[in-house]
Design an enzyme around this catalytic site. Structure first.
Site, mmCIF file in Angstrom:
data_model
loop_
_atom_site.group_PDB
_atom_site.id
_atom_site.type_symbol
_atom_site.label_atom_id
_atom_site.label_comp_id
_atom_site.label_asym_id
_atom_site.label_seq_id
_atom_site.Cartn_x
_atom_site.Cartn_y
_atom_site.Cartn_z
ATOM 1 N N SER A 177 0.851 -1.499 0.121
ATOM 2 C CA SER A 177 -0.199 -0.044 0.059
ATOM 3 C C SER A 177 0.702 1.147 0.055
ATOM 4 O O SER A 177 2.083 1.339 0.160
ATOM 5 C CB SER A 177 -0.834 0.172 1.344
ATOM 6 O OG SER A 177 -0.191 0.599 2.361
ATOM 7 N N MET A 178 0.178 2.316 -0.165
ATOM 8 C CA MET A 178 0.721 3.539 -0.316
ATOM 9 C C MET A 178 1.470 4.068 1.213
ATOM 10 O O MET A 178 2.205 4.893 1.235
ATOM 11 C CB MET A 178 0.024 4.727 -0.535
ATOM 12 C CG MET A 178 -1.390 5.029 0.420
ATOM 13 S SD MET A 178 -2.279 6.485 -0.315
ATOM 14 C CE MET A 178 -2.878 5.758 -1.791
ATOM 15 N N LYS A 179 1.023 3.408 1.989
ATOM 16 C CA LYS A 179 1.217 3.794 3.737
ATOM 17 C C LYS A 179 2.850 3.233 3.841
ATOM 18 O O LYS A 179 3.419 3.740 4.912
ATOM 19 C CB LYS A 179 0.203 3.075 4.635
ATOM 20 C CG LYS A 179 -1.014 3.284 4.792
ATOM 21 C CD LYS A 179 -1.171 4.932 5.401
ATOM 22 C CE LYS A 179 -2.508 5.103 5.387
ATOM 23 N NZ LYS A 179 -2.804 6.400 5.933
ATOM 24 N N ASP A 180 3.348 2.791 3.091
ATOM 25 C CA ASP A 180 4.754 2.400 2.980
ATOM 26 C C ASP A 180 5.789 3.613 3.011
ATOM 27 O O ASP A 180 6.804 3.680 3.691
ATOM 28 C CB ASP A 180 5.445 1.256 2.045
ATOM 29 C CG ASP A 180 4.977 0.044 2.339
ATOM 30 O OD1 ASP A 180 4.193 -0.253 2.978
ATOM 31 O OD2 ASP A 180 5.425 -1.032 1.480
#
Length: 200
Positions: free
Chosen positions: A52-55
């Protein structure tokens, strides 16, 4: 940029999983593009190591804490999260030798809890109660991280690195990949970090 300063091993390969964060492709959605007569593109953030983009903010949170001396070798990271931010933090914490405690509301799915454990996080279950209650998972994480030496409480909702990660990486990537020809940016929002950073 945090992403461009990683050391190379003797065989020329990047040693850290963080090298794989970001620089995700834009994928043309054929059906929607055909129906609308517009070029509809999707940013393939599922291609980040944690899916996900949360990385992206997870990497910036940890790099910033290291640079400020808040987090040192052997330290512990604490965060209240029920999902993707925890997975991103776990992957990076694991690669750098940090412990990670993730505080999760007890009403979350077992799959989420198992995923966090699989990536190396210690999961602390908290009551599923409103924010006004001191038993809320946010407050539990804050107490776990406060006044403890070499312990970093991420506090993603108020940590400016959340939007900074997308200002420095996601936004410029989209601009470059579209050649600056973009009319609209559409996304769902949780903490507001992505939309705040990309549109800045």
């Amino acid at each position: 940029s945090f992403l461009l300063s990683l050391p190379l091993s003797n065989d020329g390969h990047q040693e850290k999983v963080t090298f794989a964060i970001g620089n995700t492709p834009l994928i043309r959605i054929e059906s929607l593009s055909r129906i609308t007569g517009c070029e509809i593109l999707a940013k393939a953030e599922f291609m980040n190591p944690g899916g996900s983009m949360k990385d992206r903010p997870a990497l910036f949170f940890i790099n910033d804490a290291e640079e400020r001396g808040v987090l040192r070798p052997g330290g512990t990271i604490v965060e209240a999260t029920a999902g993707n931010t925890g997975i991103g933090l776990a992957i990076i914490a694991n690669s750098r030798g940090y412990k990670l405690k993730v505080v999760v509301p007890c009403d979350q799915s077992q799959e989420k809890i198992d995923s966090l454990k699989t990536f190396g996080a210690e999961v602390v279950l908290a009551e599923a109660v409103p924010f006004s209650n001191e038993g809320n998972f946010y407050h539990v994480a804050r107490r776990l991280g406060e006044n403890v030496d070499n312990c970093f409480w991420v506090n993603q909702h108020e940590n400016m690195m959340n939007s900074e990660a997308h200002y420095q990486t996601t936004g410029p990537e989209i601009w470059e990949q579209t050649g600056g020809k973009i009319d609209a940016f559409v996304m769902s929002s949780g903490t507001g970090g992505t939309i705040g950073g990309v549109t800045r």
